[in-house]
Design a protein around this motif. Structure first.
Motif, PDB file in Angstrom:
ATOM      1  N   ARG A  50      18.475 -70.621  57.895  1.00  0.00           N
ATOM      2  CA  ARG A  50      17.656 -69.455  57.461  1.00  0.00           C
ATOM      3  C   ARG A  50      17.433 -68.372  58.479  1.00  0.00           C
ATOM      4  NH1 ARG A  50      16.551 -73.494  54.501  1.00  0.00           N
ATOM      5  NH2 ARG A  50      15.341 -73.054  52.334  1.00  0.00           N
ATOM      6  N   ARG A  86      23.093 -69.185  53.592  1.00  0.00           N
ATOM      7  CA  ARG A  86      21.435 -69.756  53.163  1.00  0.00           C
ATOM      8  C   ARG A  86      21.735 -69.883  51.747  1.00  0.00           C
ATOM      9  NH1 ARG A  86      17.144 -67.284  50.598  1.00  0.00           N
ATOM     10  NH2 ARG A  86      18.651 -65.243  52.088  1.00  0.00           N
ATOM     11  N   THR A 136      21.129 -76.990  64.852  1.00  0.00           N
ATOM     12  CA  THR A 136      19.661 -77.494  64.102  1.00  0.00           C
ATOM     13  C   THR A 136      20.353 -77.487  62.602  1.00  0.00           C
ATOM     14  OG1 THR A 136      19.032 -74.638  63.885  1.00  0.00           O
ATOM     15  CG2 THR A 136      18.250 -76.002  65.848  1.00  0.00           C
ATOM     16  N   ASP A 159      20.322 -74.718  60.001  1.00  0.00           N
ATOM     17  CA  ASP A 159      19.051 -74.233  60.025  1.00  0.00           C
ATOM     18  C   ASP A 159      20.202 -72.665  59.286  1.00  0.00           C
ATOM     19  OD1 ASP A 159      16.945 -72.421  58.702  1.00  0.00           O
ATOM     20  OD2 ASP A 159      15.999 -73.082  60.680  1.00  0.00           O
TER      21      ASP A 159
END
Length: 685
Positions: free
Chosen positions: A211, A237, A207, A209
């Motif tokens: 976070r 992050r 992903t 991602d």
């Protein structure tokens, strides 16, 4: 590879460890069992042999002991492990033998040949997996014989060991299985968070991602690892956000750089470089197609510098923005406007056959209209030169040059107008180029010389002279100062001319002027570019020292425009000159735009009334009043006056009556070379 996970590796390691421990314990137990069993059998054999040796004393005391002895040895039948026994006389001769069950099963192969007995010492001995107990029958010194008792050790020991192993092995296997199951369950429980961490890592990888977070689970290092991973994700992050912001900033800067590379940051018009590239492309297409034409308009603002100097650069910048907006509104959509630099603009007209003159008129008239800038009503105008590409041979530089030349013609004809390029304009343009290129060689060839125009009092007596540079070129002929001085300023060669004038005048002052009965004040003209030179006052001081010139005989004349062009540097220069002992004169007074506001700030010794005011004396009441006002103002300020351009007796009389100190003009004398000036002074005297 069979091992694909930590759990499998831990399980295999645990099983191997348990098995090694179990085997070690099992082996140790068997060894201990064998040792204990051996000691037990040995102890039992010792006790049996001791008892039998005691019993045999009574039997051997009998004279007829043959049957009793045989019967007694048969009492060993219940002892399964007894291989055999022998009773010896004191000389170790065999009295009786006993063969146990083990010996009988050997099918005639008696394990021990008692007739060749080698164990003559008492005690218990081990020999080839057997125990042999040797005992004395009777007490010394009445030894009645010896007893040898042989017991099997290896057979019973092996049987006992096997029986023990058969009892222990199931329990050991059960314990190993239970431990394996326990390890599996516990390892799965402990390592399950690692599996989750692995899945979490794959999810982050898929992903992108950063976070994402994972719930803290597990124990010991696993929970610590989970927290560390979450902390690492937070750090990633934060760094990712910073990097993203940095990337966005770089992208923004790249876009800004691309924009600045192609557009003017103030007016948002195309810049010169981008315009030149676009013009070159258009001209290349025309050269290839040999069909059509285009035009370039060169627009220069009139009076823009005055706006900057009076209202400030901020108002000037806003004015340029408004000018750009108006220019764009006067041209077709397919045409292009660019800011060429400063207050100059270029317009590319792709279809010059469609109302080129009407467009030019609209631009000139439109820029005359009042600009409202920060509540200021600003008035400027524009001079425009127009050139067709075909007239410049479809060359980029020549086309822009032609438009520039036409623009200067428009300025020369009175400004606020447009002018189309014509071939004869290049003659004047080429002359300017020739003049600029010839200045430096002319200095080397001593083609410049100085003329001095006298300044006289009301009675006509000389009180000073103004040094004026002249040039008689061997190539260009006589070049007037009105031609070569502006060209020298624009080409950056004015400084070398000024340095030459300062040194030449100082030499003349040292040789002539300061030796007159009444020393004459000599004036030199400076340009705005001279006032911007940081070391100029040091150069003047060095020349004074070189020729031993009296500084009080030197006066520097500077126009109001030159002073206000750079107020701070000019003020610093004037202060240095005043401290040196020189005088300062303000030339062309009244032709500028802010003279009165600076009179008290400049160390001015003399004001020169401009020729245009002197010429109008007696013509109109307004000019009459203006000259009187200047004279009265100078008196009240305690500043000396000099009127230039005096050519009639009426002008002289008016100035003398109203108190003008000095006059200068053709009425008294034209500019003269030094030798002619000397003759003139002799005639006047």
């Amino acid at each position: 590879m069979l091992i694909k996970s930590i759990r499998t590796a831990v399980m295999l390691l645990s099983l191997v460890s348990i098995a090694l421990v179990a085997v070690s314990v099992f082996y140790s137990a068997l060894r201990e069992h064998r040792e204990l069993y051996t000691r037990y059998v040995e102890s039992d054999l010792n006790a049996l042999s001791e008892n039998m040796s005691s019993d045999l004393v009574g039997i051997l005391n009998k004279s007829d002991h043959f049957f009793d002895l045989k019967r007694y040895l048969l009492s060993l039948e219940p002892y399964e492990n007894v291989v055999g026994a022998a009773v010896f006389d004191p000389q170790w001769n065999v009295l009786e033998l006993y063969a146990g069950q083990a010996m009988l099963e050997s099918q005639g192969h008696f394990p021990v040949d008692f007739t060749e007995w080698s164990f003559f010492e008492e005690g218990t001995h081990r020999d080839e997996g057997r125990l042999i107990a040797v005992r004395r029958i009777g007490e010394p010194p009445l030894v009645m014989g010896h007893l040898a008792l042989i017991s099997d050790l290896d057979g019973p020991l092996l049987s006992s060991t096997i029986n023990l192993a058969l009892r222990i092995l199931p329990v050991a296997l059960a314990v190993i299985v239970m431990m394996a199951i326990l390890f599996y369950v516990q390892a799965s429980r402990w390592l399950w968070p690692l599996t989750q961490l692995s899945e979490f890592a794959r999810k982050v990888q898929d992903t992108k991602d950063y976070r994402l977070q994972i719930s803290v689970s597990g124990k010991y290092e696993v929970s610590s690892l989970t927290r560390d991973i979450n902390n690492m994700m937070d750090a990633i992050r934060v760094e990712s956000d910073i990097n993203q912001e940095y990337v966005e900033l770089l992208e923004q800067r790249r876009e800004e750089m691309e924009y600045l590379a192609n557009y003017d940051g103030l007016t948002k018009l195309l810049n010169r470089q981008s315009f030149m590239g676009m013009l070159e492309t258009s001209l290349s297409e025309l050269r290839e197609s040999q069909d059509g034409d285009l035009a370039v308009m060169f627009v220069d603002l009139d009076g823009f510098k005055e706006v900057n100097d009076t209202l400030g650069h901020e108002v000037g910048d806003k004015l340029l923005v408004e000018v750009a907006r108006r220019l764009k509104s006067y041209i077709p959509r397919e045409d292009v406007v660019c800011r060429h630099g400063g207050d100059e603009f270029l317009v590319l007209c792709r279809s010059p056959e469609r109302g080129l003159e009407e467009m030019a008129k609209s631009i000139v008239d439109g820029l005359k209209a009042i600009f409202l800038i920060d509540s200021w009503e600003v008035r400027i105008s524009a001079s425009m030169g127009i050139a067709l590409a075909s007239e410049g041979g479809f060359d980029t530089q020549d086309t822009i040059r032609n438009a520039d030349v036409a623009m200067y013609v428009a300025k020369k004809e009175g400004k606020s107008r447009y002018c189309f390029f014509q071939e004869n304009m290049l003659i004047e343009h080429q002359r300017k180029i020739d003049i600029a290129n010839a200045i430096e060689p002319a200095l080397e060839r001593d083609e410049f010389y100085i003329c001095y125009q006298p300044k006289v009092n009301g009675d006509g007596h000389p009180r000073g002279v103004e040094a004026l540079i002249r040039w008689e070129s061997s190539v260009l002929g006589m070049v007037p100062p009105s031609d070569f001085i502006p060209i020298a300023e624009r080409s950056g060669k004015i400084s070398m001319l000024t340095d030459w004038v300062v040194e030449t005048v100082c030499r003349d002052v040292a040789d002539y002027f300061q030796h007159l009965p009444e020393p004459i004040l000599v004036s030199l003209n400076l340009s705005a570019y001279d006032l911007k030179r940081y070391q100029f006052s040091d150069f003047i001081r060095s020349v004074f020292n070189k020729y031993e010139v009296r500084p009080d005989l030197i006066e520097f004349e500077v126009t109001e425009h030159a002073y206000l062009d750079n107020l701070d540097m000019a003020s610093r220069f004037f202060n240095d000159i005043s401290e040196l002992g020189c005088r300062v004169a303000l030339d062309d007074f009244g032709t500028g735009y802010s003279s009165l506001s600076y009179l008290t700030r400049i160390p001015i010794d003399l004001i020169k009334i401009d020729k245009q005011f002197v010429e109008n004396i007696g013509l109109t009441a307004r000019d009459y009043a203006l000259v009187l006002t200047i004279i009265e103002m100078a008196k009240r300020l305690g500043i000396e006056l000099c009127a230039e351009g005096v050519e009639t007796q009426a002008q002289r009389s008016f100035l003398k009556i109203h108190g003008c100190n000095l006059m200068q003009g053709y009425l008294f004398a034209r500019p003269l070379p030094l030798e002619a000036l000397k003759a003139h002074f002799s005639d006047v005297a």
